[in-house]
Motif scaffolding. Structure first.
Motif, PDB file in Angstrom:
ATOM      1  N   GLY A  17       0.771  -1.234   0.000  1.00 14.95           N
ATOM      2  CA  GLY A  17       0.000   0.000   0.000  1.00 14.95           C
ATOM      3  C   GLY A  17       0.798   1.276   0.000  1.00 14.95           C
ATOM      4  N   GLY A  18       2.108   1.171  -0.065  1.00 15.10           N
ATOM      5  CA  GLY A  18       2.949   2.362  -0.033  1.00 15.10           C
ATOM      6  C   GLY A  18       2.808   3.245  -1.253  1.00 15.10           C
ATOM      7  N   THR A 110       7.203  12.575 -12.203  1.00 17.21           N
ATOM      8  CA  THR A 110       7.974  11.556 -11.486  1.00 17.21           C
ATOM      9  C   THR A 110       7.121  10.872 -10.422  1.00 17.21           C
ATOM     10  OG1 THR A 110       9.968  12.849 -11.862  1.00 17.21           O
ATOM     11  CG2 THR A 110      10.076  11.163 -10.154  1.00 17.21           C
ATOM     12  N   LEU A 111       6.320  11.640  -9.710  1.00 19.15           N
ATOM     13  CA  LEU A 111       5.422  11.042  -8.715  1.00 19.15           C
ATOM     14  C   LEU A 111       4.418  10.100  -9.372  1.00 19.15           C
ATOM     15  CD1 LEU A 111       4.718  14.100  -6.395  1.00 19.15           C
ATOM     16  CD2 LEU A 111       5.887  11.982  -5.760  1.00 19.15           C
ATOM     17  N   TRP A 118       5.427   1.283  -8.701  1.00 19.69           N
ATOM     18  CA  TRP A 118       5.297   0.641  -7.400  1.00 19.69           C
ATOM     19  C   TRP A 118       3.994  -0.159  -7.332  1.00 19.69           C
ATOM     20  CZ3 TRP A 118       6.943   3.451  -2.343  1.00 19.69           C
ATOM     21  CH2 TRP A 118       6.860   2.583  -1.271  1.00 19.69           C
ATOM     22  N   MET A 119       2.919   0.382  -7.891  1.00 23.28           N
ATOM     23  CA  MET A 119       1.637  -0.311  -7.887  1.00 23.28           C
ATOM     24  C   MET A 119       1.719  -1.617  -8.681  1.00 23.28           C
ATOM     25  SD  MET A 119      -2.112   1.050  -9.180  1.00 23.28           S
ATOM     26  CE  MET A 119      -1.591   2.707  -8.970  1.00 23.28           C
ATOM     27  N   ILE A 120       2.392  -1.586  -9.817  1.00 19.92           N
ATOM     28  CA  ILE A 120       2.536  -2.790 -10.633  1.00 19.92           C
ATOM     29  C   ILE A 120       3.362  -3.834  -9.898  1.00 19.92           C
ATOM     30  CG2 ILE A 120       3.604  -3.687 -12.739  1.00 19.92           C
ATOM     31  CD1 ILE A 120       2.729  -1.032 -14.084  1.00 19.92           C
ATOM     32  N   VAL A 124       2.019  -7.543  -8.669  1.00 22.61           N
ATOM     33  CA  VAL A 124       2.691  -8.789  -9.057  1.00 22.61           C
ATOM     34  C   VAL A 124       3.074  -9.580  -7.809  1.00 22.61           C
ATOM     35  CG1 VAL A 124       4.815  -9.697 -10.093  1.00 22.61           C
ATOM     36  CG2 VAL A 124       3.481  -7.964 -11.284  1.00 22.61           C
ATOM     37  N   LEU A 125       3.597  -8.920  -6.790  1.00 24.78           N
ATOM     38  CA  LEU A 125       3.956  -9.627  -5.551  1.00 24.78           C
ATOM     39  C   LEU A 125       2.741 -10.247  -4.878  1.00 24.78           C
ATOM     40  CD1 LEU A 125       6.637  -7.276  -3.986  1.00 24.78           C
ATOM     41  CD2 LEU A 125       6.991  -9.569  -4.916  1.00 24.78           C
ATOM     42  N   ILE A 126       1.622  -9.544  -4.885  1.00 21.50           N
ATOM     43  CA  ILE A 126       0.420 -10.084  -4.267  1.00 21.50           C
ATOM     44  C   ILE A 126      -0.176 -11.199  -5.106  1.00 21.50           C
ATOM     45  CG2 ILE A 126      -1.964  -9.499  -3.655  1.00 21.50           C
ATOM     46  CD1 ILE A 126      -0.887  -6.774  -2.735  1.00 21.50           C
TER      47      ILE A 126
END
Length: 129
Positions: A17-18, A110-111, A118-120, A124-126
């Motif tokens: 969620g970061g 950039t943000l 980061w969302m992608i 993928v990790l989840i």
């Protein structure tokens, strides 16, 4: 590879969620640009087709529309060749665009990109936990 379920809860929360923190920072940056720097942006792009069409109503339709307008203007400055071909951006306006305003748009871009990447990665990790 370790499963995300075996990670400490605080680390899993930050990874999953970061990205939302950067999304909020990006929206705040867009709102700031829309309320404090919109007139300078319109003056810098006065010959561009997008400002010619939408200039009178820019910044007068609420904060959500303001965020979308700043996002469009950020894309015009960050990807100038595409928008010059589309007719949204004038090449002479891009050549003399103020450096300070361009830096603010680079921060906004950039943000947006950092939060998307980061969302992608989090998705993928989840997905493959």
């Amino acid at each position: 590879m370790n499963s995300i379920d075996t990670w400490p809860p605080w680390l899993a929360l930050v990874i999953a969620g970061g990205w939302a923190l950067f999304v909020v920072a990006g929206v705040i940056c867009c709102v700031y640009l829309g309320h404090c720097r919109l007139n300078a942006l319109k003056d810098a792009l006065k010959n561009s087709g997008y400002i010619y069409l939408w200039g009178p109503c820019l910044g007068r339709r609420g904060w959500i529309w303001s965020v979308m307008e700043i996002t469009k203007n950020t894309a015009m400055i960050m990807m100038p060749k595409t928008h010059i071909r589309l007719g949204d951006l004038d090449s002479s306006d891009y050549a003399i665009f103020p450096a300070g305003l361009k830096r603010l748009l680079i921060v906004d871009f950039t943000l947006m990109i950092f939060s998307l990447v980061w969302m992608i990665i989090a998705a993928v990790l989840i997905k493959f936990r």
